[in-house]
Design a protein around this motif. Structure first.
Motif, PDB file in Angstrom:
ATOM      1  N   VAL A 132      -6.194  86.270 -13.053  1.00 33.28           N
ATOM      2  CA  VAL A 132      -5.622  86.403 -14.399  1.00 33.28           C
ATOM      3  C   VAL A 132      -4.259  85.733 -14.436  1.00 33.28           C
ATOM      4  O   VAL A 132      -3.941  84.979 -15.364  1.00 33.28           O
ATOM      5  N   ARG A 133      -3.487  85.936 -13.361  1.00 32.49           N
ATOM      6  CA  ARG A 133      -2.167  85.291 -13.314  1.00 32.49           C
ATOM      7  C   ARG A 133      -2.354  83.776 -13.425  1.00 32.49           C
ATOM      8  O   ARG A 133      -1.701  83.107 -14.208  1.00 32.49           O
ATOM      9  N   GLU A 134      -3.330  83.282 -12.665  1.00 32.37           N
ATOM     10  CA  GLU A 134      -3.619  81.849 -12.699  1.00 32.37           C
ATOM     11  C   GLU A 134      -3.976  81.407 -14.116  1.00 32.37           C
ATOM     12  O   GLU A 134      -3.499  80.397 -14.612  1.00 32.37           O
ATOM     13  N   ILE A 135      -4.863  82.203 -14.755  1.00 36.40           N
ATOM     14  CA  ILE A 135      -5.352  81.792 -16.068  1.00 36.40           C
ATOM     15  C   ILE A 135      -4.216  81.775 -17.070  1.00 36.40           C
ATOM     16  O   ILE A 135      -4.075  80.846 -17.868  1.00 36.40           O
ATOM     17  N   ARG A 136      -3.360  82.807 -16.997  1.00 35.50           N
ATOM     18  CA  ARG A 136      -2.325  82.929 -18.032  1.00 35.50           C
ATOM     19  C   ARG A 136      -1.075  82.146 -17.651  1.00 35.50           C
ATOM     20  O   ARG A 136      -0.463  81.489 -18.489  1.00 35.50           O
ATOM     21  N   GLY A 137      -0.719  82.168 -16.371  1.00 31.69           N
ATOM     22  CA  GLY A 137       0.556  81.584 -15.953  1.00 31.69           C
ATOM     23  C   GLY A 137       0.577  80.064 -15.973  1.00 31.69           C
ATOM     24  O   GLY A 137      -0.466  79.412 -15.904  1.00 31.69           O
ATOM     25  N   ARG A 168      -2.047  72.285 -22.174  1.00 33.26           N
ATOM     26  CA  ARG A 168      -1.139  73.291 -22.724  1.00 33.26           C
ATOM     27  C   ARG A 168       0.059  73.344 -21.793  1.00 33.26           C
ATOM     28  O   ARG A 168      -0.106  73.117 -20.583  1.00 33.26           O
ATOM     29  N   ARG A 188       4.410  74.647 -20.821  1.00 32.30           N
ATOM     30  CA  ARG A 188       5.660  75.385 -21.000  1.00 32.30           C
ATOM     31  C   ARG A 188       6.808  74.462 -20.599  1.00 32.30           C
ATOM     32  O   ARG A 188       6.671  73.721 -19.619  1.00 32.30           O
ATOM     33  N   SER A 242      -8.551  76.043 -17.539  1.00 31.33           N
ATOM     34  CA  SER A 242      -8.500  77.357 -16.885  1.00 31.33           C
ATOM     35  C   SER A 242      -9.792  78.133 -17.079  1.00 31.33           C
ATOM     36  O   SER A 242     -10.046  79.129 -16.396  1.00 31.33           O
TER      37      SER A 242
END
Ligand code: HEM
Lengths: 389, 694
Positions: B99-104, B146, B148, B164
């Motif tokens: 999840v960290r991978e997917i979101r981060g 996407r 940041r 992702s």
């Protein structure tokens, strides 16, 4: 080796390359798309009385599929066009009369189903020869000949199958069915799919060096097919027994053969890998990381489609035999093959299990698959040798 | 509290192990091997078959190991259970990092680590610093990333990524495996045995009829999964499914009744089966609603969670009318006989409905057959068989290389041989003889025969009695000959007629002697007996062949004379000997020879029948099905996502006069090199930099 060293497969990067894919399409792409849609339309208008809702659905799903494939893989467009032209020509020559297969010259010697399939075999053999020559003499031109031969073979094979489909209608509307039902037709499909898959990688990695390794496995299939059709007269169109009259089957079988095709390629590349990793033919074969990559891609495609195939097999079983899974030998073998490649994929993911180990495993995998595909039909009993009713 | 710490860490280690990829790999390997055993060793065969196959020593060991029912054996279930456990743990453990991978976005990546990326490049942007990050993000957005942006005092890091979804694929693919296994468990017959123990049921022996099955073998109506057969003769109704459970049967009541109106089999013109269909009327027990359906192979029907499938058919109590041709020495006796498929009639015991046989033959037959019984086991009105010769003309290999695939194979000539019927004659000791017969005459090399095949066990292959038909296409002539040929009372006349052909006195004598001898021996054991008698006689080796031929000639002459006597008795004129009759004489002789080994005092010729069929439906309730199907869908999606959606992370770090581009992916494949090169050059172009150097 350096991962940063630029790969042999490094195609010149056009400035347009990274822009949104739609704008990347050429005029010919659009022409192709229009042609396909048009073709599907014609097929619908002319043949819809022979089709039920399912068939029509499939027809219209195929149009975008073929277009997408053609856009993603340019040479495929030419393939589609060539096959369409030949098949339609053949159908036109038939004029709705099977007997013309013996009379009309072009039918008899070129594009009636049997003849076309024979040509496919011939071209596959010559292609193999050419690739071997190229391998021995390291001549690029020989390999080029090889791959054009392979292309012709696939065109003839696909034409053969399509014409066979049409012929089955001439034989009788109730007998008619898409030719992916018996072992003979399956082998044609296998040769066809495997060759196409190989040609795809050939273009993708632009190296023809692997032909010498991959084509022999196709030839082996062809040889079996010829033997089978001579000794058993298996080439003849047979009516389907009730159990085989299933929608699911029509998806089950082709995806199965994409699977087997991928696995077969992976195994042959595995052999090449072992040679190179032992310092043999290093200058006649692509470098290890390319081989490793092809092996992975082939198994990935194989595994993905084999997964679908097995699922559709289960759906079919559920309808025909009342249970989606009953550990019938064929089913179990499918499971074994599938699990085997799941293992392969996982081994690749664990750092310390790579290289030769994977190559050996891929080669072993081909034997497992071959048994699952042939062995069961020949040696074991089960509902796939369906005689109960 | 001392204990807790080590225990906890032990637990961690266990989870660590179970959820490790290596464990997964070994688990899958074991699963594959176990399944392999299950395919190589035929499953759920009768016990004695295994004993034969593996012998005294191994058989008990194998059966103890559960190799004869691998897939329901406890150890196999255990493997699957471990697969589920390990996959679940694997998912749980991967969850947070994934999840960290997917979101981060890893927007805090260190410059140092970026500089260690395998795929990196740096170049000098010509754009003024304030426009750089704008240009870069514009490019990234255009190419579907996407991102940041993370501004620092002296540097700006743009962390971008795409694909992702591949990670989500991981959850789909692996979660689905859990789903499928659980669904499969719900539908496995493991639950059946649980049910058996829960309700204390005992499977009843299979021979019993539905009515006879005791309550202890009747399951309650339930939502549990089951898989049973329903046997419905035409015009009857069934409301129970028969489940096979450890070599017995259980009854599962259905929430509805099924009446079979009619069962059809459609055929292609070459006679191959085309469609099996049952017209049924289904009446719901609760609502009482009634609907008519036609069940077909591949077209099941579902009602109240129970799915009905066309799974087979059978012949139930078709009425058969025969003419029984006596094959005893008694004068020609033909009498009518009636039978019903699946029924068994005792012959000539007082309580059985007496079979009318004209005297005097009834005595002979009744003595012969006292205590025998007759079972009518099979009847098939249509029998398509390949009557083509394996290598008839036109079968040149070329045929398979040219032309269309829709020609009939040259070596195949499918023909419908018409009704086929089987009956078993059982002697008082229980010894059975099975007779397989075709109703219609069969043509062989241009001549017509009635075929009747005999065997004493299913293992043997049948030996055929070929009864030649006379010029009127009737078998009566042969039966007449057969009876007179073996009738001691008529032998004298036959021999007299036989020797009358010769004029020489002594020859007559020898012929008479030979004929007597031959007839008796032939009557005892056919040509076998004759041949063995030759070997007993003091005839030199090289002469035996001749002798044999001579005897056969004599016998065939006798056959001819018998035939003539029969014709005269029937008021037909006698014939002049002619080669044209040779085939009939020969075949009659051969048939006489095999009739001696036929082992029945009569041949039942089917004259008329009234077919009655039964359908075999399969009824299943599989609550796990929907779970399995959902799982399958997710599995396909997941696998495709994992294998074909590549995760890419692209970092652009702007320093004073440097742009550092670095790229990473979760899978190392060659196309990463390509993609990197593409984006590197793309970014360089966007930032107006000169040719980048790695
Ligand atoms: C029949 C069972 C299984 C199947 C069909 C399966 C299938 C797959 C596939 C197709 C991949 C992707 C491989 C690639 O991208 O090259 C994968 C990855 C993976 N599998 Fe499995 N798997 C199974 C069981 C397991 C089990 C039991 C575990 C853990 C104990 C596991 C852990 C993993 C992990 C950690 C990955 C890597 C995921 C990632 O890094 O994205 N798998 N699996």
């Amino acid at each position: 080796m350096e991962l940063t060293s630029s790969p042999p497969a490094h195609r010149p990067v056009s400035p347009a390359a990274h822009v949104n894919w739609l704008t990347r399409l050429s005029v010919s792409d659009w022409l192709f798309a229009i042609a396909v849609v048009f073709g599907a339309g014609i097929a619908y208008v002319r043949c819809s009385q022979f089709m039920d809702g399912y068939d029509i659905g499939i027809l219209f799903i195929h149009a975008p599929l073929i277009i997408a494939l053609g856009w993603a893989w340019r040479p495929f467009r030419l393939f589609v066009v060539a096959v369409a032209v030949l098949a339609l020509f053949s159908i036109w020559l038939y004029q709705g009369d099977l007997a013309r297969a013996e009379q009309a010259f072009f039918l008899k010697y070129l594009i009636s189903s049997q003849t076309a399939i024979t040509w496919m075999s011939v071209f596959l053999f010559t292609a193999t020869g050419a690739y071997w020559l190229g391998f021995a003499t390291r001549s690029d031109s020989a390999e080029r000949t090889g791959s054009s031969m392979a292309w012709i073979a696939t065109v003839m094979g696909a034409t053969g199958l399509l014409v066979r489909w049409y012929e089955s209608y001439l034989a009788g509307p109730d007998i008619a069915h898409i030719p992916i039902s018996n072992l003979y037709e399956a082998f044609i499909l296998f040769s066809l799919v495997t060759a196409l898959l190989y040609l795809f990688y050939e273009g993708r990695y632009n190296t023809r060096k692997l032909g010498a390794f991959v084509l022999p496995v196709i030839c082996a299939a062809v040889i079996f097919m010829l033997w089978y059709s001579i000794t058993r007269e298996a080439y003849q169109v047979q009516p389907l027994n009730p159990a085989l009259q299933s929608y699911w089957k029509k998806i089950h079988v082709p995806s199965n053969f994409i699977g087997y095709g991928g696995f077969a390629i992976a195994a042959m590349v595995g052999i090449a890998y072992l040679f190179v990793s032992r310092g043999k033919f290093t200058n006649r074969l692509p470098e290890l990381r390319v081989l490793e990559d092809v092996m992975y891609k082939a198994i990935a495609i194989g595994f993905a489609f084999f997964t679908i195939a097995t699922i559709f097999g289960a759906l079919w079983g559920a309808e025909a035999w009342g249970s989606y899974w009953q550990w019938d030998p064929k089913e179990t073998c499918a499971l074994i093959v599938w699990v085997n490649y799941a293992i392969w994929l996982h081994m690749r993911l664990t750092r310390n299990l790579r290289g030769e180990m994977l190559a050996w495993w891929a080669i072993a995998g081909l034997f497992v698959s071959t048994f699952a595909f042939l062995g069961v039909n020949l040696f074991l009993t089960g509902r796939h040798s369906y005689g109960a009713l | 509290m001392q204990h807790s710490a080590p225990r906890a860490s032990f637990l961690d280690d266990l989870v660590e192990l179970l959820s490790s990829m290596r464990f997964a790999i070994s688990l899958l390997t074991i699963l594959a091997i176990a399944s392999l055993i299950g395919t190589v060793v035929q499953q759920e065969q009768p016990a004695n078959a295994y004993l034969q196959q593996f012998g005294q020593f191994w058989d008990p060991i194998f059966s103890r190991l559960g190799l004869y029912a691998v897939y329901s054996s406890s150890w196999f279930i255990a493997i699957l259970a471990f697969l589920v456990l390990s996959t679940t743990l694997c998912i749980i453990r991967q969850f947070t990092p994934m999840v960290r991978e997917i979101r981060g976005f890893r927007e805090h990546a260190r410059e140092a680590s970026l500089r260690h990326f395998a795929h990196r490049a740096s170049f000098e942007p010509t754009l003024p610093p304030e426009e750089r990050s704008g240009a870069a993000t514009a490019y990234l957005a255009r190419t579907g990333f996407r991102f940041r942006v993370n501004d620092h005092a002296d540097s700006t890091l743009i962390a971008a990524k795409k694909g992702s979804l591949g990670r989500i694929g991981y959850f789909l693919a692996h979660g689905s495996i859990v789903l499928i296994c659980l669904g499969g468990l719900l539908d496995s017959n493991l639950l059946l045995s649980v049910q058996i123990h829960l309700y204390g049921k005992v499977p009843a022996p299979g021979e019993l009829t539905i009515g006879e099955i005791p309550p202890s073998a009747r399951l309650e109506p339930s939502r549990w999964s089951f898989r049973g057969n329903i046997y419905i003769p035409e015009g009857t109704t069934a409301s129970q499914a028969v489940i096979n459970a450890d070599n017995g049967v259980l009854l599962q009541p259905l929430p509805f009744k099924i009446e079979l109106k009619r069962f059809h089999v459609d055929h292609y013109e070459n006679g191959a089966p085309k469609r099996y269909a049952s017209d049924v009327v289904i009446t719901d027990n609760e609502s009482g609603e009634v609907f008519e359906r036609t069940l077909e192979v591949n077209k099941p029907f579902e009602h109240r969670g129970i799915t009905l499938y066309q799974s087979g058919f059978d012949n139930d109590g078709s009425m058969l009318n025969f003419t029984a041709h006596g094959m005893t020495s008694c004068a020609h006796a033909a009498f009518p006989l009636e039978g019903k498929v699946g029924r068994r009639i005792p012959l000539f015991d007082k309580q059985s409905e007496r079979i009318k046989i004209p005297p005097p033959c009834n005595q002979v037959l009744e003595n012969y057959l006292a205590g025998y019984s007759l079972e009518f086991t099979d009847f098939r009105p249509i029998n398509v068989e390949n009557v083509g010769a394996p290598d008839s003309e036109g079968n040149h290999p070329g045929a398979s290389f040219l032309g269309s695939g829709a020609r009939p194979a040259s070596n195949e000539k499918l023909r419908n041989l018409g009704p086929f019927y089987t009956y078993i004659l059982r002697d008082p000791a229980g010894q059975a003889r099975e007779f397989n017969n075709y109703m219609n005459p069969i043509q062989i090399d241009g001549l017509q025969y009635l075929l009747s095949g005999v065997r004493t066990s299913r293992m043997e292959n049948v030996s055929w009695l070929r009864i030649p038909l006379d010029d009127e296409g009737s078998a009566d002539t042969w039966f007449a000959i057969q009876q007179s040929f073996f009738d001691p009372a008529r032998q004298a006349a036959l021999i007299k007629r036989f020797i009358s052909h010769s004029t020489d006195k002594d020859e007559k004598k020898t012929l008479e002697a030979a004929a007597k001898l031959l007839l008796t021996q032939f009557a005892q054991g056919g040509m076998k007996a004759v041949e063995s008698s030759i070997s007993e006689m003091k005839i030199p080796e090289d002469k035996r062949e001749e002798a044999n031929i001579f005897f056969v000639q004599v016998l065939q002459k006798l056959v001819w004379d018998a035939w003539m006597m029969v014709r005269e008795a029937a008021g037909k004129g006698k014939l002049e000997p002619d080669d044209a009759y040779a085939p009939f004489v020969r075949d009659t002789f051969i048939a006489l020879d095999s009739s001696i080994r036929y082992g029945a005092p009569f041949y039942l010729q089917l004259t008329n029948y009234e077919q009655r069929q039964a359908t075999i439906l399969q009824a299943t309730r599989s609550p796990g099905k929907s779970l399995v199907y959902l799982g399958s869908l997710l599995l396909s999606l997941g696998v495709f996502a994992m294998l074909f959606i590549r995760e890419r992370r692209l970092f652009v770090l702007f320093k004073k006069d440097e742009a550092l581009v670095a790229m990473s992916s979760d899978r190392k494949t060659i196309d990463l090199d390509e993609t990197f090169a593409r984006h590197r050059d793309g970014l360089a172009a966007a930032l107006g930099a000169s040719a980048p150097q790695d």
